[in-house]
Design a protein around this motif. Structure first.
Motif, PDB file in Angstrom:
ATOM      1  N   TYR A   1      39.921  -1.856  50.156  1.00  0.00           N
ATOM      2  CA  TYR A   1      39.746  -3.320  50.602  1.00  0.00           C
ATOM      3  C   TYR A   1      41.018  -3.855  50.257  1.00  0.00           C
ATOM      4  CZ  TYR A   1      34.827  -2.228  50.844  1.00  0.00           C
ATOM      5  OH  TYR A   1      33.476  -1.743  50.981  1.00  0.00           O
ATOM      6  N   GLN A   2      41.361  -5.105  50.474  1.00  0.00           N
ATOM      7  CA  GLN A   2      42.488  -5.903  49.994  1.00  0.00           C
ATOM      8  C   GLN A   2      41.995  -7.001  48.866  1.00  0.00           C
ATOM      9  OE1 GLN A   2      44.185  -9.362  52.495  1.00  0.00           O
ATOM     10  NE2 GLN A   2      45.744  -7.772  52.635  1.00  0.00           N
ATOM     11  N   LEU A   3      42.604  -6.743  47.523  1.00  0.00           N
ATOM     12  CA  LEU A   3      42.164  -7.726  46.818  1.00  0.00           C
ATOM     13  C   LEU A   3      43.109  -8.975  46.654  1.00  0.00           C
ATOM     14  CD1 LEU A   3      40.945  -6.999  43.407  1.00  0.00           C
ATOM     15  CD2 LEU A   3      42.930  -8.479  43.546  1.00  0.00           C
ATOM     16  N   GLN A   4      42.429 -10.102  46.533  1.00  0.00           N
ATOM     17  CA  GLN A   4      43.334 -11.315  46.459  1.00  0.00           C
ATOM     18  C   GLN A   4      42.771 -12.025  45.378  1.00  0.00           C
ATOM     19  OE1 GLN A   4      43.121 -13.751  50.040  1.00  0.00           O
ATOM     20  NE2 GLN A   4      43.511 -12.077  51.390  1.00  0.00           N
ATOM     21  N   SER A   5      43.972 -12.250  44.248  1.00  0.00           N
ATOM     22  CA  SER A   5      43.648 -12.973  43.332  1.00  0.00           C
ATOM     23  C   SER A   5      44.731 -14.238  43.226  1.00  0.00           C
ATOM     24  CB  SER A   5      43.942 -12.077  41.901  1.00  0.00           C
ATOM     25  OG  SER A   5      43.551 -12.979  40.651  1.00  0.00           O
ATOM     26  N   GLY A   6      44.294 -15.419  43.392  1.00  0.00           N
ATOM     27  CA  GLY A   6      45.288 -16.436  43.667  1.00  0.00           C
ATOM     28  C   GLY A   6      45.988 -15.960  44.578  1.00  0.00           C
ATOM     29  N   PRO A   7      47.501 -16.190  44.514  1.00  0.00           N
ATOM     30  CA  PRO A   7      48.460 -15.696  45.400  1.00  0.00           C
ATOM     31  C   PRO A   7      48.944 -14.354  45.667  1.00  0.00           C
ATOM     32  CG  PRO A   7      49.686 -16.770  43.692  1.00  0.00           C
ATOM     33  CD  PRO A   7      48.150 -16.744  43.354  1.00  0.00           C
ATOM     34  N   CYS A   8      48.237 -13.430  44.588  1.00  0.00           N
ATOM     35  CA  CYS A   8      48.612 -11.966  44.487  1.00  0.00           C
ATOM     36  C   CYS A   8      47.549 -11.519  45.533  1.00  0.00           C
ATOM     37  CB  CYS A   8      48.375 -11.486  43.072  1.00  0.00           C
ATOM     38  SG  CYS A   8      48.933 -10.020  42.768  1.00  0.00           S
ATOM     39  N   VAL A   9      48.267 -10.476  46.272  1.00  0.00           N
ATOM     40  CA  VAL A   9      47.256  -9.583  47.236  1.00  0.00           C
ATOM     41  C   VAL A   9      47.787  -8.417  47.174  1.00  0.00           C
ATOM     42  CG1 VAL A   9      47.068  -9.413  49.611  1.00  0.00           C
ATOM     43  CG2 VAL A   9      47.511 -11.639  48.927  1.00  0.00           C
ATOM     44  N   VAL A  10      46.801  -7.220  46.873  1.00  0.00           N
ATOM     45  CA  VAL A  10      47.083  -6.071  46.627  1.00  0.00           C
ATOM     46  C   VAL A  10      45.840  -5.132  47.244  1.00  0.00           C
ATOM     47  CG1 VAL A  10      46.119  -5.976  44.324  1.00  0.00           C
ATOM     48  CG2 VAL A  10      47.921  -4.300  44.734  1.00  0.00           C
ATOM     49  N   GLY A  11      46.398  -3.801  47.701  1.00  0.00           N
ATOM     50  CA  GLY A  11      45.236  -2.906  48.188  1.00  0.00           C
ATOM     51  C   GLY A  11      44.274  -2.567  46.937  1.00  0.00           C
ATOM     52  N   ALA A  12      43.255  -2.118  47.305  1.00  0.00           N
ATOM     53  CA  ALA A  12      42.367  -1.875  45.964  1.00  0.00           C
ATOM     54  C   ALA A  12      41.111  -1.047  46.695  1.00  0.00           C
ATOM     55  CB  ALA A  12      41.570  -3.080  45.527  1.00  0.00           C
ATOM     56  N   ARG A  13      40.563  -0.321  45.849  1.00  0.00           N
ATOM     57  CA  ARG A  13      39.586   0.411  45.909  1.00  0.00           C
ATOM     58  C   ARG A  13      38.282   0.529  44.968  1.00  0.00           C
ATOM     59  NH1 ARG A  13      39.824   5.249  49.264  1.00  0.00           N
ATOM     60  NH2 ARG A  13      42.099   5.128  49.137  1.00  0.00           N
ATOM     61  N   VAL A  14      37.213   0.388  45.357  1.00  0.00           N
ATOM     62  CA  VAL A  14      36.162   0.475  44.259  1.00  0.00           C
ATOM     63  C   VAL A  14      35.930   2.046  44.000  1.00  0.00           C
ATOM     64  CG1 VAL A  14      33.750  -0.076  43.776  1.00  0.00           C
ATOM     65  CG2 VAL A  14      35.089  -1.705  45.265  1.00  0.00           C
ATOM     66  N   GLY A  15      36.104   2.388  42.771  1.00  0.00           N
ATOM     67  CA  GLY A  15      36.045   3.776  42.510  1.00  0.00           C
ATOM     68  C   GLY A  15      34.657   4.207  42.039  1.00  0.00           C
ATOM     69  N   GLU A  16      34.012   3.190  41.158  1.00  0.00           N
ATOM     70  CA  GLU A  16      32.529   3.504  40.874  1.00  0.00           C
ATOM     71  C   GLU A  16      31.801   2.345  40.654  1.00  0.00           C
ATOM     72  OE1 GLU A  16      30.768   5.068  36.272  1.00  0.00           O
ATOM     73  OE2 GLU A  16      33.121   4.815  36.894  1.00  0.00           O
ATOM     74  N   ILE A  17      30.527   2.398  41.103  1.00  0.00           N
ATOM     75  CA  ILE A  17      29.270   1.170  40.826  1.00  0.00           C
ATOM     76  C   ILE A  17      28.847   1.714  39.628  1.00  0.00           C
ATOM     77  CG2 ILE A  17      27.376   0.102  41.818  1.00  0.00           C
ATOM     78  CD1 ILE A  17      28.224   0.780  44.505  1.00  0.00           C
ATOM     79  N   LYS A  18      28.995   0.825  38.206  1.00  0.00           N
ATOM     80  CA  LYS A  18      28.443   1.324  37.117  1.00  0.00           C
ATOM     81  C   LYS A  18      26.912   1.089  37.054  1.00  0.00           C
ATOM     82  CE  LYS A  18      32.749   0.981  34.452  1.00  0.00           C
ATOM     83  NZ  LYS A  18      32.611   2.664  33.995  1.00  0.00           N
ATOM     84  N   HIS A  19      26.670  -0.300  37.671  1.00  0.00           N
ATOM     85  CA  HIS A  19      25.410  -0.410  37.587  1.00  0.00           C
ATOM     86  C   HIS A  19      24.947  -1.873  38.554  1.00  0.00           C
ATOM     87  CE1 HIS A  19      26.088  -3.023  33.988  1.00  0.00           C
ATOM     88  NE2 HIS A  19      25.666  -3.905  34.782  1.00  0.00           N
ATOM     89  N   LEU A  20      23.784  -1.908  39.189  1.00  0.00           N
ATOM     90  CA  LEU A  20      23.234  -3.109  39.710  1.00  0.00           C
ATOM     91  C   LEU A  20      22.633  -3.783  38.753  1.00  0.00           C
ATOM     92  CD1 LEU A  20      22.627  -4.480  42.584  1.00  0.00           C
ATOM     93  CD2 LEU A  20      21.050  -3.010  42.725  1.00  0.00           C
ATOM     94  N   LEU A  21      22.718  -5.329  38.864  1.00  0.00           N
ATOM     95  CA  LEU A  21      21.898  -6.223  37.948  1.00  0.00           C
ATOM     96  C   LEU A  21      20.559  -6.742  38.817  1.00  0.00           C
ATOM     97  CD1 LEU A  21      21.854  -7.803  35.197  1.00  0.00           C
ATOM     98  CD2 LEU A  21      23.031  -9.817  36.688  1.00  0.00           C
ATOM     99  N   ASP A  22      19.525  -6.415  38.057  1.00  0.00           N
ATOM    100  CA  ASP A  22      18.485  -6.962  38.524  1.00  0.00           C
ATOM    101  C   ASP A  22      18.203  -8.507  38.025  1.00  0.00           C
ATOM    102  OD1 ASP A  22      15.650  -8.094  38.633  1.00  0.00           O
ATOM    103  OD2 ASP A  22      14.832  -6.177  38.645  1.00  0.00           O
ATOM    104  N   PRO A  23      18.572  -9.563  38.854  1.00  0.00           N
ATOM    105  CA  PRO A  23      18.633 -10.906  38.527  1.00  0.00           C
ATOM    106  C   PRO A  23      17.292 -11.601  37.808  1.00  0.00           C
ATOM    107  CG  PRO A  23      19.270 -10.553  40.715  1.00  0.00           C
ATOM    108  CD  PRO A  23      18.643  -9.356  40.367  1.00  0.00           C
ATOM    109  N   GLU A  24      16.131 -10.831  38.092  1.00  0.00           N
ATOM    110  CA  GLU A  24      14.994 -11.430  37.407  1.00  0.00           C
ATOM    111  C   GLU A  24      14.732 -10.772  35.978  1.00  0.00           C
ATOM    112  OE1 GLU A  24      10.256 -11.897  38.525  1.00  0.00           O
ATOM    113  OE2 GLU A  24      11.544 -11.194  39.869  1.00  0.00           O
ATOM    114  N   THR A  25      15.075  -9.552  35.737  1.00  0.00           N
ATOM    115  CA  THR A  25      14.744  -8.863  34.501  1.00  0.00           C
ATOM    116  C   THR A  25      15.894  -8.708  33.912  1.00  0.00           C
ATOM    117  OG1 THR A  25      15.188  -6.794  35.368  1.00  0.00           O
ATOM    118  CG2 THR A  25      12.970  -7.487  35.652  1.00  0.00           C
ATOM    119  N   LEU A  26      16.988  -9.027  34.420  1.00  0.00           N
ATOM    120  CA  LEU A  26      18.428  -8.868  33.904  1.00  0.00           C
ATOM    121  C   LEU A  26      18.536  -7.343  33.484  1.00  0.00           C
ATOM    122  CD1 LEU A  26      18.812 -12.343  31.883  1.00  0.00           C
ATOM    123  CD2 LEU A  26      19.344 -11.484  34.443  1.00  0.00           C
ATOM    124  N   GLN A  27      17.848  -6.170  33.691  1.00  0.00           N
ATOM    125  CA  GLN A  27      17.964  -4.908  33.470  1.00  0.00           C
ATOM    126  C   GLN A  27      19.261  -4.468  34.372  1.00  0.00           C
ATOM    127  OE1 GLN A  27      16.698  -3.298  30.910  1.00  0.00           O
ATOM    128  NE2 GLN A  27      16.188  -5.590  30.444  1.00  0.00           N
TER     129      GLN A  27
END
Length: 610
Positions: A333-359
């Motif tokens: 993907y392309q990552l934009q942080s303020g004026p900075c633009v750089v190519g990016a890759r999501v290497g790992e999904i560490k976990h998914l948050l359950d919004p109700e239980t917060l687990q």
């Protein structure tokens, strides 16, 4: 003393009464002009839900579809001025499919109004919106328990909802929760106390709390940080670095560092909104002229010399996923942080948050509206600070490289130290030297198409023809590679992305060795083929689409795979229950119904040796 300006996001589940509450606030504060009030009265007759009475929700529902359906679709922004404070209020949609719009309001908010319908209590969307507000750094919540008139103004109902919500919010780090029972439709406890109907409640009204709540400015007490948005020239040729001061104070003569390189510099002159200034503050639109003639450009950050800013090309972040297409680890993907633009890759999904239980839950992908903790790697170092410390430098968005859609918002947790310990090793023997020894131009020829299209057959003929002409080649075939390097991968979308990521880098290493590399893979996704192309210099990646209709590929079915897929014995099979995205601008398109494999291979060889 309270700030004189407060940014508010109003959120909650659908039909909880957000638009009605805000509309009544505006009306009772006297901020609705006579002509707009008359238009509201007319709209209430045709679109209202109050039996001909004024429907204040229509003040916020500007789209015709919103008025017809009685829902909020887009974020409605409203200014409200009272003698004690100025407000910017974002009325956000409650429907799940518009959750991404809620994030827009939360991203700039100081306080969240969370609406809860007293007849329904806390709902999944209540928890989701609260998690998003917390993720965006909102630490003040007004819990508006609405429609108390429908539960007989029962204090026990209110107390139970307020207690449950406070306990949940505390786990997210939201300690300031003011709970107010109200009936937005009748105006009870909106700007005027409910009176006898809720005599048990002695706290503030909604407007009273909003006017008095003390909210510390974001970035208060932080050192100076100026992300450079553009470089300007004055009439004398002087260079000015312009942007919005994210935090702190800058004065003439201050010592700075230009991040990420750490070059020292000094403030020679300042301008605020184009006018000369001796001092500028967070939030000001400023331009800075440096005393030294040093290199600084868009995307750099001017930081106070005594508080250097870290830079990293790998970090862990919280991610709110917007897109209907799932986030797949390994995709670029392309990552934009303020004026900075750089190519990016999501290497790992560490976990998914359950919004109700917060687990934290194990996950291989993120779907629309999911919140997850992920690890990202960047093409080059990014100046950053953790979002919890400096929101302006710790937030970013991800953009799809093909569609240009914004697919996620992220908040940086921390950098990864391993990024600081890996460096490119300088080598004396360069790719150019290796290519010269072989007397050829190294390139990657990427064959893509359905299973059974004829990719491997044509690629094999191409390699034979090139070797006969004295070329140095290597053929990477999808099936063969899965016996070794990619033996651990299956055929889910996530595994296909990782399969192609590995192969693309192997192909790049082989071209560095001076070889002509032939890659024969189904490679069903455009995004991964685009990522592979991005690894090579212009002209060194040749995409070859082996174009065979599905019916013909299935008729051939040399390996019997389509038959298994049709029987349900081979899930995630491309063309049957997993999509194939044909190339839109391949360098070569080979029609296997129009020409023989030998003729098609000759076309590829001719292109390579031209």
């Amino acid at each position: 003393m309270a700030r004189d300006f407060l940014r508010i996001v109003a959120c909650g589940s659908v039909d909880d009464g957000k638009s009605t509450l805000i509309g009544r606030l505006l009306a009772e504060a006297g901020r609705v002009p006579d002509d707009e009030r008359a238009a509201l009265a007319r709209a209430s007759v045709s679109h209202g839900t109050r039996g001909g009475e004024i429907d204040y929700a229509l003040l916020l529902d500007g789209l015709e579809a919103e008025r017809e359906q009685g829902i909020t679709i887009d974020v409605a922004w409203r200014h409200l001025d009272t003698p004690r404070r100025r407000f910017l209020i974002a009325d956000c949609p409650g429907h799940v499919q518009y959750t991404r719009n809620m994030a827009t309001g939360a991203s700039v908010a100081d306080l969240a109004i969370v609406l809860v319908d007293a007849t329904r209590g806390l709902l999944p969307q209540t928890f989701r919106h609260t998690a998003i507000a917390s993720m965006f750094g909102v630490r003040h919540v007004l819990l508006a328990v609405n429609k108390m008139d429908r539960v007989g103004h029962d204090q026990a109902v209110f107390d139970a909802i307020a207690a449950a919500y406070r306990a949940h919010a505390a786990k997210l780090g939201i300690a300031d929760v003011e709970a107010i029972p109200l009936a937005a439709a009748t105006g009870a406890n909106v700007t005027v106390a409910a009176g006898d109907a809720m005599s048990w409640y002695t706290g503030p009204t909604v407007l009273g709390h909003l006017e008095s709540v003390v909210v510390a400015p974001r970035g208060a007490g932080l050192p100076a940080r100026l992300p450079v948005q553009l470089v300007l020239r004055d009439g004398e040729g002087g260079r000015w670095l312009a942007g919005t001061l994210a935090s702190g104070t800058l004065r003439t003569g201050d010592a700075l560092r230009i991040e990420p390189d750490g070059v020292a510099a000094t403030v020679a002159a300042l301008r605020r909104s184009g006018d000369a200034a001796a001092e500028v503050h967070a939030g000001d639109a400023v331009s800075v002229r440096l005393a030294e003639d040093v290199d600084a450009a868009r995307g750099d950050v001017l930081a106070a010399a005594g508080a250097p800013l870290a830079a990293t090309d790998q970090f862990v972040a919280d991610l709110l996923w917007f897109d209907d297409a799932a986030l797949l680890p390994g995709r670029r993907y392309q990552l934009q942080s303020g004026p900075c633009v750089v190519g990016a890759r999501v290497g790992e999904i560490k976990h998914l948050l359950d919004p109700e239980t917060l687990q934290p839950l194990a996950a291989k992908r993120l779907q629309a509206n999911d919140i997850g903790e992920v690890a990202l790697s960047l093409d080059s170092p990014l100046p950053y600070a953790p979002f919890a410390d400096e929101p302006a430098l710790g937030s970013f968005v991800l953009v799809d490289l093909l569609t240009r859609a914004t697919v996620a918002a992220g908040m940086i947790r921390h950098g990864l130290r391993r990024a600081d310990n890996i460096h490119w090793q300088a080598l004396d023997v360069t790719p150019g030297v290796r290519a010269g020894l072989k007397g050829q131009r190294p390139r990657c020829v990427w064959f893509t198409g359905l299973s059974g299209a004829g990719k491997s057959t044509i690629a094999n003929l191409v390699e034979r023809g090139l070797v006969a002409r004295g070329c140095h080649t290597y053929l990477l075939d999808g099936d063969n590679v899965r016996h070794g390097l990619n033996r651990d991968l299956g055929f889910t979308d996530e595994d296909r992305v990782e399969n192609l990521r590995r192969i693309a880098h192997v192909a790049r290493l082989m071209t560095d060795a001076g070889l002509i590399v032939l890659v024969s893979f189904i490679a069903p996704f455009r995004a991964e083929r685009a990522s592979a192309r991005a690894l090579f210099d212009a002209g060194d990646f040749i995409e070859v689409f082996v174009d065979t209709p599905l019916a013909e590929a299935e008729r051939r079915d040399v390996k019997g795979l389509y038959a298994k897929a049709r029987r349900g014995e081979l899930p995630n099979f491309t063309g049957i229950d997993s999509p194939y995205e044909p190339p839109e601008s391949a360098e070569l398109v080979l029609d296997t119904l129009a020409e023989s494999p030998d003729a098609l291979a000759a076309r590829v060889i001719a292109r390579l040796l031209d």
